[in-house]
Design a protein around this motif. Structure first.
Motif, PDB file in Angstrom:
ATOM      1  N   PRO A  26       0.824  -1.210   0.000  1.00 16.59           N
ATOM      2  CA  PRO A  26       0.000   0.000   0.000  1.00 16.59           C
ATOM      3  C   PRO A  26       0.864   1.270   0.000  1.00 16.59           C
ATOM      4  O   PRO A  26       1.715   1.449   0.868  1.00 16.59           O
ATOM      5  CB  PRO A  26      -0.828  -0.128   1.270  1.00 16.59           C
ATOM      6  N   GLY A  27       0.701   2.079  -1.037  1.00 16.42           N
ATOM      7  CA  GLY A  27       1.422   3.344  -1.140  1.00 16.42           C
ATOM      8  C   GLY A  27       2.773   3.280  -1.822  1.00 16.42           C
ATOM      9  O   GLY A  27       3.424   4.312  -1.989  1.00 16.42           O
ATOM     10  N   LEU A  28       3.221   2.104  -2.245  1.00 15.15           N
ATOM     11  CA  LEU A  28       4.534   1.992  -2.884  1.00 15.15           C
ATOM     12  C   LEU A  28       4.537   0.843  -3.871  1.00 15.15           C
ATOM     13  O   LEU A  28       4.086  -0.261  -3.558  1.00 15.15           O
ATOM     14  CB  LEU A  28       5.624   1.763  -1.823  1.00 15.15           C
ATOM     15  N   ALA A  29       5.064   1.099  -5.064  1.00 20.36           N
ATOM     16  CA  ALA A  29       5.232   0.057  -6.078  1.00 20.36           C
ATOM     17  C   ALA A  29       6.634   0.190  -6.659  1.00 20.36           C
ATOM     18  O   ALA A  29       7.159   1.300  -6.789  1.00 20.36           O
ATOM     19  CB  ALA A  29       4.179   0.202  -7.173  1.00 20.36           C
ATOM     20  N   TRP A  30       7.261  -0.950  -6.998  1.00 20.41           N
ATOM     21  CA  TRP A  30       8.598  -0.906  -7.565  1.00 20.41           C
ATOM     22  C   TRP A  30       8.814  -2.093  -8.490  1.00 20.41           C
ATOM     23  O   TRP A  30       8.143  -3.105  -8.409  1.00 20.41           O
ATOM     24  CB  TRP A  30       9.663  -0.852  -6.481  1.00 20.41           C
ATOM     25  N   THR A  31       9.789  -1.908  -9.375  1.00 20.88           N
ATOM     26  CA  THR A  31      10.195  -2.944 -10.322  1.00 20.88           C
ATOM     27  C   THR A  31      11.635  -3.316 -10.015  1.00 20.88           C
ATOM     28  O   THR A  31      12.487  -2.440  -9.845  1.00 20.88           O
ATOM     29  CB  THR A  31      10.089  -2.441 -11.773  1.00 20.88           C
TER      30      THR A  31
END
Length: 114
Positions: free
Chosen positions: A95-100
């Motif tokens: 929740p609140g953060l996405a990354w690759t």
């Protein structure tokens, strides 16, 4: 008295070859070249210098430390980095953060969030 972060260094087989990827990825240039054994890339705007250090062994297993980068458009940056030679490994989110998670051409992991 406290220490401060001065540089991030990546172990690699061929620093000059890997510098082609990282200078393009970061929009920077090689600032110092110590006979091809150790290169220092000029710091990108607001960042730290990146060192590329020749080591004899190949990377084995997952990186215990990696660099996290941010950008305004994660999908566009990931696409650009893949076109430069990175490989996309995984996508994660909380929740609140996405990354690759990606790897550079020598298999060193790094992340891009946004």
């Amino acid at each position: 008295m406290a220490i401060h972060m001065g540089m991030i260094t990546i172990d690699c087989a061929d620093p000059r070859d890997l510098a082609r990827f990282w200078t393009a990825a970061l929009g920077t240039q090689v600032a110092q070249d110590y006979g091809g054994e150790f290169l220092v890339l000029a710091p990108p705007e607001g960042g730290l210098p990146l060192g590329l250090q020749r080591v004899p062994e190949a990377r084995a297993g997952k990186n215990r430390v990696h660099v996290d980068f941010g950008g305004d458009d994660r999908a566009a940056e990931v696409k650009r980095l893949v076109e430069l030679g990175a490989k996309e490994v995984a996508e994660h989110s909380v929740p609140g953060l996405a990354w690759t998670v990606l790897t550079d051409p020598e298999g060193n992991e790094f992340c891009v969030s946004g």
